[in-house]
Structures are given as structure tokens and as C-alpha cells.
Motif scaffolding. Sequence first.
Motif, short mmCIF file in Angstrom:
data_model
loop_
_atom_site.label_atom_id
_atom_site.label_comp_id
_atom_site.label_asym_id
_atom_site.label_seq_id
_atom_site.Cartn_x
_atom_site.Cartn_y
_atom_site.Cartn_z
N THR A 66 5.93 2.74 -9.12
CA THR A 66 7.09 2.38 -9.92
C THR A 66 7.56 0.99 -9.54
O THR A 66 7.66 0.66 -8.35
CB THR A 66 8.25 3.37 -9.67
N LEU A 67 7.85 0.17 -10.55
CA LEU A 67 8.46 -1.15 -10.33
C LEU A 67 9.85 -1.11 -10.93
O LEU A 67 10.01 -0.91 -12.14
CB LEU A 67 7.61 -2.24 -10.98
N ALA A 68 10.87 -1.26 -10.10
CA ALA A 68 12.26 -1.14 -10.55
C ALA A 68 13.00 -2.44 -10.26
O ALA A 68 12.56 -3.28 -9.48
CB ALA A 68 12.94 0.03 -9.83
N GLY A 69 14.16 -2.59 -10.92
CA GLY A 69 15.00 -3.75 -10.68
C GLY A 69 14.61 -4.99 -11.46
O GLY A 69 14.96 -6.11 -11.07
N LEU A 70 13.90 -4.81 -12.56
CA LEU A 70 13.48 -5.95 -13.37
C LEU A 70 14.69 -6.57 -14.08
O LEU A 70 15.36 -5.93 -14.87
CB LEU A 70 12.43 -5.54 -14.41
N ARG A 71 14.96 -7.81 -13.75
CA ARG A 71 15.96 -8.61 -14.44
C ARG A 71 15.34 -9.97 -14.71
O ARG A 71 14.31 -10.32 -14.11
CB ARG A 71 17.23 -8.77 -13.60
N ARG A 72 15.98 -10.74 -15.52
CA ARG A 72 15.41 -12.04 -15.87
C ARG A 72 15.17 -12.88 -14.62
O ARG A 72 14.12 -13.51 -14.47
CB ARG A 72 16.35 -12.78 -16.84
N GLU A 73 16.12 -12.84 -13.68
CA GLU A 73 16.00 -13.70 -12.50
C GLU A 73 14.97 -13.16 -11.49
O GLU A 73 14.49 -13.91 -10.63
CB GLU A 73 17.35 -13.87 -11.81
N LEU B 10 -0.96 7.27 1.65
CA LEU B 10 -2.18 6.97 0.89
C LEU B 10 -2.26 5.50 0.52
O LEU B 10 -3.34 4.96 0.27
CB LEU B 10 -2.23 7.81 -0.39
N ASN B 11 -1.11 4.85 0.46
CA ASN B 11 -1.07 3.48 -0.07
C ASN B 11 -0.47 2.53 0.97
O ASN B 11 0.68 2.65 1.35
CB ASN B 11 -0.21 3.42 -1.34
N LEU C 54 7.74 0.93 -5.60
CA LEU C 54 7.31 2.17 -4.94
C LEU C 54 5.79 2.18 -5.03
O LEU C 54 5.23 2.37 -6.11
CB LEU C 54 7.89 3.40 -5.64
N PRO C 55 5.08 1.98 -3.93
CA PRO C 55 3.65 1.69 -4.00
C PRO C 55 2.77 2.94 -4.05
O PRO C 55 1.73 3.01 -3.39
CB PRO C 55 3.41 0.90 -2.71
N TYR C 56 3.17 3.92 -4.85
CA TYR C 56 2.42 5.17 -4.91
C TYR C 56 1.32 5.06 -5.96
O TYR C 56 1.28 5.80 -6.95
CB TYR C 56 3.36 6.34 -5.22
N LEU C 57 0.42 4.11 -5.75
CA LEU C 57 -0.54 3.74 -6.78
C LEU C 57 -1.61 4.81 -7.01
O LEU C 57 -2.18 4.89 -8.09
CB LEU C 57 -1.22 2.42 -6.42
N GLU C 58 -1.90 5.60 -6.01
CA GLU C 58 -2.92 6.64 -6.14
C GLU C 58 -2.35 7.97 -5.66
O GLU C 58 -2.97 8.68 -4.88
CB GLU C 58 -4.18 6.26 -5.35
#
Length: 483
Positions: A342-349, A287-288, A325-329
Amino acid sequence: MGIVAGLDSSPAFTRIVVCDADTGAVLRQGYAQHPVDTPDGARPSDVDPQAWLLSLGEAAGGGLLEGVQAIGVSAQQNALIPLDAQGNTVRPAITGGDKRAQVAAADLVDALGGREAWAQAVGCVPQAAQPVTKLRWLAKSEPENARRTATLLQAHDWLVWQLLGRPVRRTTDRGGASGTGYWSAATGAYRPDLVELALGHQAMLPEVIGPSDAAGTTPEGLLISAGTGETMAAAFGLGIGLGDAVVSLGASGSVMAVHPGALADQSGMITSLADATGMHLPVVTTLNAVRALRGTAELLGLPDLESLSDLAMKSTPGSHGLVLLPYLEGERTPHLPHTAGTLAGLRRESMKAEHLARASFEGMLCGLADALDVLRGRGVEVRRIFLLGQAAELPAVQAAAPSLFGAQVVVPQPADYAAIGAARQAAWALGVSQGTLDPRNPPAWQGAAAQVLEPGDDLAVGQAVRQQFVSVREQTHPGAFRP
């Protein structure tokens, strides 16, 4: 052999190419948009088929078809044209992925006993776009029109019939029939019981003729080939064969490949279509695809996808651990109709614009790689991947796709491949009628001009990026993806 023409009647326009029957070289071409006449209260998906004939006439103006000996017709898929007993349209054609039919699709799935029952019956699970689902909607929402419906055609069937002067015999091809939801690519036969299940009564269905057969000849002596759907015509125009897959980058994405046999998939992820040559064309849809890129560009305040690509190229493979994870719709592959991205792996860098830009491209391509894995998991050989769509030209796509897909990637030059495929079919039917071509082997036209990209030394890096995506997908939606 002479010259042939292929016309592609898309949802918005008609395009015609005139080709040398022996080589496939395009000699001239015509184009016209469909006239737009949407009465007050009408839905955009309700279309008077006469608009297709009007644009066809305009596109063929100026002597475009002079000297042409045969014509092939490609047209938008899933358009349902219900005819009454006299051959007149009962109502406007129902085109596209009509959202009105979503409830009808669920009703049909339940009525036959679930997704697996449909997959075994016709190789696909009903979706809102399919003619069988639109029949169910018609029976429920417009019962009088449903009762008047005596014959069912799709867009290319109707156009072929019109070009031949509306004969008693109505025809279609395997490719078009395989998308209806009431013809099985595995058995090569209609399921009239599914028409009755959806519509409430039986209806006349067009005769399915072979890939190299002619639908007929006009009084002027112009041979008309079988015709087919746009997907099958584009694959035929590209010249794909066993070992080839096509990844199409639209708002949603699709992956299809040539395969010797029909595939029944109880999960419903595979739609088992037939191609325009006598082989099969299993398709997996996401879908995306480009919608994920456009959403990221808007989030970052960028004006277009080219700017997003330029920004992504400033990052490195793996996006510093950022995974989208681009499951926006929701999503079809895996089957997660009600989920969100889903946006994962957020770190300062990793919290930099270029890393999010790169993650959007990697997420889109990894989602399509999942779709490829569905086909590979069912024994479909994939050695070479044709990448289609405007986004295929973006440097960020071309940099990442070969290593993420794990195969050679071919980016064909933009061309009217559906119209070219229709012309190639016309040349095949013409050659068979003249005794110069084998009905089992299509004319060997020159392949599409293309850029070829190899995974090379980046293969290991790409597979590490892919594993990073898979890990996040499994943590977030455990067990949802079973190729």
C-alpha cells in the motif's frame, strides 16, 4: 591453544577460515563454489550432498588446514538429508524454502490441531522450508523414498558425520535441532511423534550434544566440534549476547535476539530457536525487506540500490507524508499472506521521486521495527542492534535505522561470521578437551570491527515517522498486528 578452523557450507559455496584459538584472529582462509550438476528435470532445491564435500576439499587445498587442531562446521539450515538403513542417501538433499512443501505445511498445521498446538509443541509453526514439512512432502509425493528413510540428518550433521568417517554415532547441536520442527528448544527434547506424523513412521535422529562438546576425533587426531546452523554460527561469530539483536537485510528480513528462555508464540510470528551457546534465539521474519527497495528502484528506473539511496537522501524524514506498507508478496509480520503493498499519503507535494525512494527505506525499516516489537512485547531485551546484509551499508539505511529502531545500531564490517563462529566453537571444544576452558563459557574472542550509530537527537523524529507508518498500517489492516 594453537589454531582452529571453521568451515561454512552455504547453499552456493564453502568458506573456511583458520583462526588463532586464543584471540580469534583470522590467519588464512579458503573458498570454493559447490560444483553445479543439475540433471535434466531436477529441481534446484534437490542437491547431491557430495557436492558439499567436493567444494570442502577444494577450499581446504594448498595446505590450508596444516597445523589445525580442531574444526567447527556451520552449514545451511533446513536442508533435509534422508538416509537408508545402510547410511546411503535415499534421494538428493531437499534444500531451501522449497515451494513444493507449502501444501504439506498447511496439512501439518491442521493435523496437529492448529498453529497454537505447534507453537506449544516445538516453538514454531511449520513453514515450507522446515525439515518436518519436507518429510510430509516426501511421504505424500515420494512414498517409496519415504518408506526407505531410516535416519534424518541436516547439512551440518551430515558433514560432521562424513569428516569423522561415518561412525555409528550421529550427532547434532541444539541450534540445528531447533529448526527441524520436531525438536523443542523449551524442553530440549525431540518429538518423535511429529516425525511419525509427517513421515508416516519413526526414524533415527542424531544425538543432540552440548555447545562445547566434541562430536568426535578423526583417526588423524583432529577434533570436530558439535557444528551448528548458519544463523547460530553467524550470531556466535559476531559475539552477540543478552541485550543484542540482529536485523538481517536480505530479500526478506529477519530479526533475532539472544534470550535466556524459549518463547512459545501462538500467532506463529516467533520461531523459537536455540543458539550455539546454550541460550535461546527467537527469530521473527518479514517476507519483504530488500525486495521492497529493488521494486522501488525498478519503478523509478534506477540501476541499483546505491542510486535509490542517493535519491532518498534528498528527501526528509517522513517522506513528506508518503508511507509505503511494503507487503509486496504478502507478509508474515503481520500475518497477511495474501495481501499487497500500500502507498498512502499521496499529495501533490509528496509526488516526487525522492519521497517515494525515502518511503521505501522507511517502510522496510518500519516493517522490521514491527518485528522487533514482537520480540520486545515478549520481554526480550534489545539495547543494541547489529545490522547485517549489503543494504546495511547504504547511507539511507544508516541515516534512518537508529531512530526508527530506537536503539544503538552496529554495522559490522563484512566478514565470514558464520565460518568465524564455527571456528570459535572449535576453539571452545578444544579448550574444554584440554582443560583450559570452562564448558559453560566460550572463548572471549575479539568482537567484530564495526561502525556504531546512535539515535541521538533524531530519536523523536524517528518515532514520529514510525507512528505515521503504524497509523497507515492500522487503517489499512486493522487489528492484524498484535505484538
